[in-house]
Every structure is written in C-alpha cells, then in structure tokens.
Design an enzyme around this catalytic site. Structure first.
Site, mmCIF file in Angstrom:
data_model
loop_
_atom_site.group_PDB
_atom_site.id
_atom_site.type_symbol
_atom_site.label_atom_id
_atom_site.label_comp_id
_atom_site.label_asym_id
_atom_site.label_seq_id
_atom_site.Cartn_x
_atom_site.Cartn_y
_atom_site.Cartn_z
ATOM 1 N N GLN A 111 0.749 6.962 -5.215
ATOM 2 C CA GLN A 111 1.300 7.788 -6.304
ATOM 3 C C GLN A 111 2.046 6.962 -7.360
ATOM 4 O O GLN A 111 2.777 7.540 -8.155
ATOM 5 C CB GLN A 111 2.295 8.841 -5.776
ATOM 6 C CG GLN A 111 1.900 9.495 -4.509
ATOM 7 C CD GLN A 111 1.100 10.751 -4.745
ATOM 8 O OE1 GLN A 111 0.893 11.149 -5.885
ATOM 9 N NE2 GLN A 111 0.621 11.361 -3.679
ATOM 10 N N CYS A 170 -19.016 0.233 -19.622
ATOM 11 C CA CYS A 170 -20.262 -0.034 -18.891
ATOM 12 C C CYS A 170 -20.923 -1.333 -19.366
ATOM 13 O O CYS A 170 -21.595 -2.007 -18.581
ATOM 14 C CB CYS A 170 -21.219 1.140 -19.044
ATOM 15 S SG CYS A 170 -20.516 2.692 -18.445
ATOM 16 N N GLU A 214 0.820 -1.211 0.000
ATOM 17 C CA GLU A 214 0.000 0.000 0.000
ATOM 18 C C GLU A 214 0.856 1.263 0.000
ATOM 19 O O GLU A 214 0.519 2.252 -0.641
ATOM 20 C CB GLU A 214 -0.956 0.007 1.194
ATOM 21 C CG GLU A 214 -2.084 -1.011 1.088
ATOM 22 C CD GLU A 214 -3.000 -0.754 -0.108
ATOM 23 O OE1 GLU A 214 -3.016 0.371 -0.623
ATOM 24 O OE2 GLU A 214 -3.677 -1.706 -0.538
ATOM 25 N N LEU A 218 11.663 4.497 -7.546
ATOM 26 C CA LEU A 218 10.224 4.432 -7.260
ATOM 27 C C LEU A 218 9.655 5.824 -6.953
ATOM 28 O O LEU A 218 8.456 6.055 -7.066
ATOM 29 C CB LEU A 218 9.988 3.489 -6.077
ATOM 30 C CG LEU A 218 8.632 2.823 -5.918
ATOM 31 C CD1 LEU A 218 8.179 2.134 -7.192
ATOM 32 C CD2 LEU A 218 8.681 1.799 -4.782
ATOM 33 N N GLY A 219 10.548 6.745 -6.584
ATOM 34 C CA GLY A 219 10.125 8.120 -6.332
ATOM 35 C C GLY A 219 9.461 8.311 -4.983
ATOM 36 O O GLY A 219 9.233 7.357 -4.240
HETATM 37 FE FE1 SF4 Z 1 -20.115 2.254 -16.169
HETATM 38 FE FE2 SF4 Z 1 -21.166 2.802 -13.815
HETATM 39 FE FE3 SF4 Z 1 -19.963 0.467 -14.177
HETATM 40 FE FE4 SF4 Z 1 -18.522 2.675 -14.062
HETATM 41 S S1 SF4 Z 1 -19.740 1.798 -12.408
HETATM 42 S S2 SF4 Z 1 -18.315 1.061 -15.594
HETATM 43 S S3 SF4 Z 1 -19.867 4.161 -15.049
HETATM 44 S S4 SF4 Z 1 -21.811 1.205 -15.211
#
Ligand code: SF4
Length: 378
Positions: free
Chosen positions: A66, A223, A61, A104-105
């Site tokens: 970054q 999506c 972690e 790694l910075g």
């Molecule tokens: Fe798409 Fe919502 Fe799934 Fe993100 S959380 S990939 S915006 S459907």
C-alpha cells in the site's frame, strides 16, 4: 540456438501446473530471457535489493504494501539502521517500532512485523521459515509476501502477483476479465505460475514488477520500449487501454471531526488509540464528532473529556487528511481543563516538547508541530 534449446540451457523448465486458456499464446522461456536481459540493464536501484537477506526482503515487502517505492526508501534505511537484525526488532518495545513507522501509515503492518519478529526468534530460533507454507504462518505474511520472500531471498520458483505484475501479466495474456472481487486474481496467479522460471525466479519476479512500474504503465504503456512487446496479446489486439479491466472507484466518505487540545499547567492531554480504531496503538488528541450544533456542544456533551474551563473553545486550525476512503476535515480547537483529569490507562498529560517522543497519528503529529510553533512564537 532455438528458443527451446535456450530455455533448456538456462534451466527455465517448469513444474507441471494448470495452464489457463489465455496462456496458449505465451512463450514462457522467451519471455523469461527477454525480461531478464532487460532487467539486467534497466532495473531500479533499490536499497533492499543489495542483499538477499530474508530479513531485509521481508521488511521491504511489508513496507511496500500500500505504499509507494519512493516513500519506502527513506523509511527502509532508517528502520534497518535502528533494527539491523530480526533479533533486534524482536527485542524492541512495540512503541519504538511504531515511532519509527510514523508517517508510513497502515500501522497494523508494523505491529504484525514486530509480532512476527518475536515469533521467528522464539519459535524458529531466529531463522526464517524456508518455504511458502511456513512463511505464511507469520503474522502479516500473506500469499504475495510469502512468495516474494520465497523467490527473492530463498530462490524458490514461486510466482507473485501484485499491482504491477498483475497488469503486465493481464496484458501479456490478453486477460480482459475484471480482476477485482473474490477470485478475480486467480487466473493471473495461474498464468504467473506458468511463467516463473525454476532458476532466477526472484530476479524474474522483480523484473516483472519493474516492467510494470517503468514501462507497462497503467495509462499509456510504453509499448515501443517494452522487451515483451512481441509476446503481448493486448498490444497485438490494440486493447492496452482496456486491459486490465478497471473497477468503479469506491466513492470517498466525507467526515467532519473536532480534535480538542485540552491544556492544563503547560501540559496537554493525549489519548492512545484503542484496538479496532484507526491508528491503533498511536497517540492522538481527543476527538469528538463535529455536530450540526457545533463543536462546543459536542465537547461539552462528551463526558470522557472531563470538566473543561472554556464555554467556547478557541479555534486553532482546520486540517484535512485521508484514511482509507474517508476524507476527514478536522477542526482543531483548544480548551483549558477545569481540573486535572484522573490518570487512566491510554491517557496522558504531557509537555508539548515531549510529544516528540511519542508515536503519534499523522494528524496528531501535525497538531503537535502546530503547538510547538505557537509555543516558540510565545
Ligand atoms: Fe505494452 Fe504489452 Fe509491454 Fe505492457 S507488456 S508495455 S502493454 S507491450
């Protein structure tokens, strides 16, 4: 089986926590079920996930702050080979830790990791604190890191918010307000707290991060492949491009500096970066600001470099590198010392081959390699 019954069977009951207005449309039990099912088949295979050892989770972690996952893979394995336990890390000299961190910075992370290891050994008998408050008492462990260790290694139902999960949660909830600035993330933390299940919190949090990294991408989220599409407010309302709100990028500051390779009798002068400087604790070649009048005069005007034998330094290269939002053009010049400078704390005369053993700044290492190649060519 209904969603409510499923939730009860899986133990995803939640502690009473503030419910933000945006959460009204979210169904935490269903989200947990769908996300964990997706995670079981699509999770990233990452070396630090092969164990729930708090030491491994903590090191990963800190490295991931970054820094991109692919870059951390190699460093993590090498670091664990050299320091397999918190005791071995605590017993090491800081220089060895910095040398392994080189490249790694954000070296403050390495110094704080080392300091925290010593604290765990001396003040906690080598055992990690067992709750978020105790974890946050360690140097370099903030709200996110403490919650990540608590949920992943200790199994506590703590929410996490980092770049990937922040984006997923904002889109799920349709939270369109800007997230940057003081308190901007607070609504996301509150929503995350309502989503995290009491059981499997660590896997749930890692699944959120993976979904953000693999599917809910900053631009053009996938999506159509998303297990949470049916619950996503941003998708439902066609606002995936607007959420989360983007802040104006800070403009880069351009700087021009000169690094001076000062040689004498086969050795070169290196200086250790001091407290408050970039790369604190690492070695570098002396630098002067490049002025409009030219590097030669800037070097001549810098009394700390000592008397130099060259009226006009020899130009070796120009390097470009970045530190935070600074873009630095670094002229590298060479010059001979008229006489050996006095030994001083934070300064060393060292042979070019021996530079390999020093923990150096990234541009310092590039200059060292350049010198090594030139020496080989004779
Ligand atoms: Fe798409 Fe919502 Fe799934 Fe993100 S959380 S990939 S915006 S459907």
């Amino acid at each position: 089986m209904t969603v409510a019954k499923k939730a009860a069977v899986r133990g995803v009951a939640r502690a009473a926590r503030p419910r933000p207005a945006a959460e009204g449309t979210l169904r935490p039990a269903r989200i947990a079920d769908d996300l964990l099912a997706w995670y079981a088949r699509a999770r990233r295979d990452l070396p630090w996930r092969r164990s729930r050892d708090p030491y491994r989770v903590w090191v990963s972690e800190i490295m991931l702050q970054q820094t991109q996952v692919e870059r951390v893979r190699h460093y993590f394995s090498r670091f664990l080979d050299r320091f397999p336990t918190v005791e071995s890390l605590a017993a090491a000299p800081e220089h060895d830790v910095l040398r392994l961190w080189e490249g790694l910075g954000y070296y403050r992370r390495a110094r704080q990791l080392h300091a925290a290891a010593r604290m765990i050994v001396t003040e906690h008998a080598g055992r990690f604190p067992q709750d978020v408050a105790g974890l946050r008492g360690l140097p370099g462990v903030g709200r996110y890191t403490a919650a990540a260790i608590a949920s992943i290694a200790l199994g506590l139902p703590e929410p996490i918010v980092e770049a990937n999960s922040r984006r997923v949660i904002a889109r799920l909830a349709g939270h369109a307000a800007p997230l940057d600035g003081p308190g901007g993330d607070e609504p996301i933390w509150a929503i995350a707290a309502t989503l995290v299940p009491t059981r499997d919190a660590g896997r749930f949090n890692q699944a959120l991060m993976d979904l953000g990294a693999l599917v809910c991408l900053p631009d053009r989220p996938l999506c159509g492949s998303c297990p949470l599409a049916a619950d996503c407010a941003a998708r439902r309302t066609g606002r995936t491009a607007e959420i989360p709100a983007r802040s104006a990028r800070r403009a880069a500051t351009r700087l021009r500096e000169t690094a001076v390779v000062i040689g004498r009798a086969g050795r070169v002068l290196v200086v250790r970066r001091g407290p408050g400087e970039w790369w604190e604790g690492l070695w570098d070649f002396p630098r002067v600001p490049s002025t409009a009048r030219g590097a030669a005069r800037a070097i001549a005007a810098d009394a700390a470099l000592g008397p130099l034998a060259c009226a006009v330094p020899r130009r070796l290269a120009t390097l470009r590198h970045s530190v935070t939002h600074h873009r630095i053009e670094l002229d590298v010049v060479a010059c001979a010392a008229a006489r050996p400078g006095r030994a001083a704390r934070g300064r060393r005369w060292i042979g070019i081959a021996a530079l390999q053993r020093l923990a150096m700044t990234a541009p310092g290492r590039r200059i060292a390699r350049l010198l090594g190649k030139r020496r080989q060519r004779g």
